[in-house]
Design a protein around this motif. Sequence first.
Motif, PDB file in Angstrom:
ATOM      1  N   ALA A  59       0.830  -1.204   0.000  1.00 43.90           N
ATOM      2  CA  ALA A  59       0.000   0.000   0.000  1.00 43.90           C
ATOM      3  C   ALA A  59       0.864   1.253   0.000  1.00 43.90           C
ATOM      4  O   ALA A  59       0.572   2.216  -0.719  1.00 43.90           O
ATOM      5  CB  ALA A  59      -0.939  -0.001   1.198  1.00 43.90           C
ATOM      6  N   LEU A  60       1.930   1.249   0.781  1.00 44.93           N
ATOM      7  CA  LEU A  60       2.819   2.412   0.810  1.00 44.93           C
ATOM      8  C   LEU A  60       3.570   2.568  -0.507  1.00 44.93           C
ATOM      9  O   LEU A  60       3.859   3.687  -0.926  1.00 44.93           O
ATOM     10  CB  LEU A  60       3.795   2.317   1.985  1.00 44.93           C
ATOM     11  CG  LEU A  60       3.165   2.530   3.356  1.00 44.93           C
ATOM     12  CD1 LEU A  60       4.193   2.299   4.458  1.00 44.93           C
ATOM     13  CD2 LEU A  60       2.560   3.921   3.475  1.00 44.93           C
ATOM     14  N   GLN A  61       3.871   1.468  -1.175  1.00 45.20           N
ATOM     15  CA  GLN A  61       4.506   1.555  -2.492  1.00 45.20           C
ATOM     16  C   GLN A  61       3.570   2.227  -3.492  1.00 45.20           C
ATOM     17  O   GLN A  61       4.017   3.035  -4.321  1.00 45.20           O
ATOM     18  CB  GLN A  61       4.903   0.164  -3.009  1.00 45.20           C
ATOM     19  CG  GLN A  61       6.119  -0.405  -2.347  1.00 45.20           C
ATOM     20  CD  GLN A  61       7.376   0.383  -2.682  1.00 45.20           C
ATOM     21  OE1 GLN A  61       7.436   1.179  -3.606  1.00 45.20           O
ATOM     22  NE2 GLN A  61       8.397   0.171  -1.890  1.00 45.20           N
ATOM     23  N   THR A  62       2.276   1.932  -3.427  1.00 50.38           N
ATOM     24  CA  THR A  62       1.335   2.595  -4.327  1.00 50.38           C
ATOM     25  C   THR A  62       1.211   4.082  -4.001  1.00 50.38           C
ATOM     26  O   THR A  62       1.061   4.902  -4.893  1.00 50.38           O
ATOM     27  CB  THR A  62      -0.058   1.936  -4.290  1.00 50.38           C
ATOM     28  OG1 THR A  62      -0.591   2.041  -2.981  1.00 50.38           O
ATOM     29  CG2 THR A  62       0.000   0.490  -4.731  1.00 50.38           C
TER      30      THR A  62
ATOM     31  N   MET B  22       2.612   9.522  -5.682  1.00 56.29           N
ATOM     32  CA  MET B  22       3.246  10.812  -5.407  1.00 56.29           C
ATOM     33  C   MET B  22       4.188  11.191  -6.536  1.00 56.29           C
ATOM     34  O   MET B  22       4.254  12.342  -6.942  1.00 56.29           O
ATOM     35  CB  MET B  22       4.024  10.754  -4.091  1.00 56.29           C
ATOM     36  CG  MET B  22       3.167  10.786  -2.863  1.00 56.29           C
ATOM     37  SD  MET B  22       4.106  10.500  -1.354  1.00 56.29           S
ATOM     38  CE  MET B  22       5.428  11.647  -1.494  1.00 56.29           C
ATOM     39  N   LYS B  23       4.931  10.214  -7.044  1.00 56.59           N
ATOM     40  CA  LYS B  23       5.864  10.487  -8.130  1.00 56.59           C
ATOM     41  C   LYS B  23       5.135  10.827  -9.418  1.00 56.59           C
ATOM     42  O   LYS B  23       5.620  11.618 -10.212  1.00 56.59           O
ATOM     43  CB  LYS B  23       6.785   9.286  -8.346  1.00 56.59           C
ATOM     44  CG  LYS B  23       7.776   9.095  -7.237  1.00 56.59           C
ATOM     45  CD  LYS B  23       8.665   7.906  -7.487  1.00 56.59           C
ATOM     46  CE  LYS B  23       9.662   7.727  -6.352  1.00 56.59           C
ATOM     47  NZ  LYS B  23      10.516   6.555  -6.561  1.00 56.59           N
ATOM     48  N   ASN B  24       3.951  10.238  -9.625  1.00 56.36           N
ATOM     49  CA  ASN B  24       3.172  10.494 -10.833  1.00 56.36           C
ATOM     50  C   ASN B  24       2.387  11.786 -10.758  1.00 56.36           C
ATOM     51  O   ASN B  24       1.912  12.271 -11.770  1.00 56.36           O
ATOM     52  CB  ASN B  24       2.221   9.328 -11.108  1.00 56.36           C
ATOM     53  CG  ASN B  24       2.956   8.068 -11.481  1.00 56.36           C
ATOM     54  OD1 ASN B  24       4.070   8.115 -11.989  1.00 56.36           O
ATOM     55  ND2 ASN B  24       2.343   6.930 -11.203  1.00 56.36           N
ATOM     56  N   ASN B  25       2.238  12.342  -9.569  1.00 55.14           N
ATOM     57  CA  ASN B  25       1.470  13.573  -9.379  1.00 55.14           C
ATOM     58  C   ASN B  25       2.371  14.774  -9.638  1.00 55.14           C
ATOM     59  O   ASN B  25       2.849  15.422  -8.733  1.00 55.14           O
ATOM     60  CB  ASN B  25       0.887  13.624  -7.964  1.00 55.14           C
ATOM     61  CG  ASN B  25      -0.002  14.829  -7.753  1.00 55.14           C
ATOM     62  OD1 ASN B  25      -0.397  15.501  -8.693  1.00 55.14           O
ATOM     63  ND2 ASN B  25      -0.298  15.103  -6.505  1.00 55.14           N
ATOM     64  N   LYS B  26       2.558  15.088 -10.896  1.00 54.09           N
ATOM     65  CA  LYS B  26       3.445  16.190 -11.272  1.00 54.09           C
ATOM     66  C   LYS B  26       2.730  17.528 -11.335  1.00 54.09           C
ATOM     67  O   LYS B  26       3.360  18.566 -11.412  1.00 54.09           O
ATOM     68  CB  LYS B  26       4.091  15.904 -12.639  1.00 54.09           C
ATOM     69  CG  LYS B  26       4.928  14.650 -12.662  1.00 54.09           C
ATOM     70  CD  LYS B  26       6.151  14.793 -11.797  1.00 54.09           C
ATOM     71  CE  LYS B  26       6.997  13.529 -11.916  1.00 54.09           C
ATOM     72  NZ  LYS B  26       8.022  13.445 -10.928  1.00 54.09           N
ATOM     73  N   ASN B  27       1.390  17.522 -11.337  1.00 58.97           N
ATOM     74  CA  ASN B  27       0.662  18.775 -11.487  1.00 58.97           C
ATOM     75  C   ASN B  27       0.635  19.598 -10.207  1.00 58.97           C
ATOM     76  O   ASN B  27       0.233  20.751 -10.232  1.00 58.97           O
ATOM     77  CB  ASN B  27      -0.762  18.524 -11.993  1.00 58.97           C
ATOM     78  CG  ASN B  27      -1.551  17.606 -11.087  1.00 58.97           C
ATOM     79  OD1 ASN B  27      -1.101  17.227 -10.018  1.00 58.97           O
ATOM     80  ND2 ASN B  27      -2.734  17.241 -11.535  1.00 58.97           N
ATOM     81  N   GLY B  28       1.050  19.040  -9.087  1.00 64.75           N
ATOM     82  CA  GLY B  28       1.165  19.790  -7.841  1.00 64.75           C
ATOM     83  C   GLY B  28      -0.162  20.245  -7.272  1.00 64.75           C
ATOM     84  O   GLY B  28      -0.238  21.305  -6.668  1.00 64.75           O
ATOM     85  N   GLU B  29      -1.212  19.454  -7.461  1.00 70.05           N
ATOM     86  CA  GLU B  29      -2.504  19.855  -6.944  1.00 70.05           C
ATOM     87  C   GLU B  29      -2.483  19.893  -5.418  1.00 70.05           C
ATOM     88  O   GLU B  29      -1.764  19.157  -4.770  1.00 70.05           O
ATOM     89  CB  GLU B  29      -3.603  18.928  -7.452  1.00 70.05           C
ATOM     90  CG  GLU B  29      -3.502  17.499  -6.975  1.00 70.05           C
ATOM     91  CD  GLU B  29      -4.532  16.606  -7.602  1.00 70.05           C
ATOM     92  OE1 GLU B  29      -5.160  15.849  -6.838  1.00 70.05           O
ATOM     93  OE2 GLU B  29      -4.710  16.648  -8.823  1.00 70.05           O
ATOM     94  N   GLU B  30      -3.287  20.766  -4.877  1.00 74.53           N
ATOM     95  CA  GLU B  30      -3.339  20.970  -3.439  1.00 74.53           C
ATOM     96  C   GLU B  30      -3.977  19.770  -2.740  1.00 74.53           C
ATOM     97  O   GLU B  30      -4.902  19.165  -3.247  1.00 74.53           O
ATOM     98  CB  GLU B  30      -4.151  22.226  -3.119  1.00 74.53           C
ATOM     99  CG  GLU B  30      -3.450  23.505  -3.535  1.00 74.53           C
ATOM    100  CD  GLU B  30      -2.232  23.806  -2.701  1.00 74.53           C
ATOM    101  OE1 GLU B  30      -2.268  23.601  -1.478  1.00 74.53           O
ATOM    102  OE2 GLU B  30      -1.245  24.253  -3.284  1.00 74.53           O
TER     103      GLU B  30
END
Length: 80
Positions: free
Chosen positions: A34-37, A42-50
């Motif tokens: 679960a922590l790996q996902t 987090m690495k795939n979230n490049k848009n920096g949404e709040e």
Amino acid sequence: MFVEAKDQLAKLELIDIIRKLGLGDLFAEETHKALQTVVSSMKNNKNGEEEELYMTALRFKLLRLHGYDVSQGMKSNHYL
């Protein structure tokens, strides 16, 4: 239980509850997956949404407790 937790916050809360109950050793493999996902999302979230502060703090705490090298950066995509 981990499969039923669809969103990231539900997974983090489940991991935290299991840890607080002292059952972390019984669910070590599921927790690790679960922590790996969480880390990969987090690495795939490049848009920096709040994100809300609670989720960011919980993720930071759990990743640190489980041995992930997490920086104290303010932006969520700069953790790793």
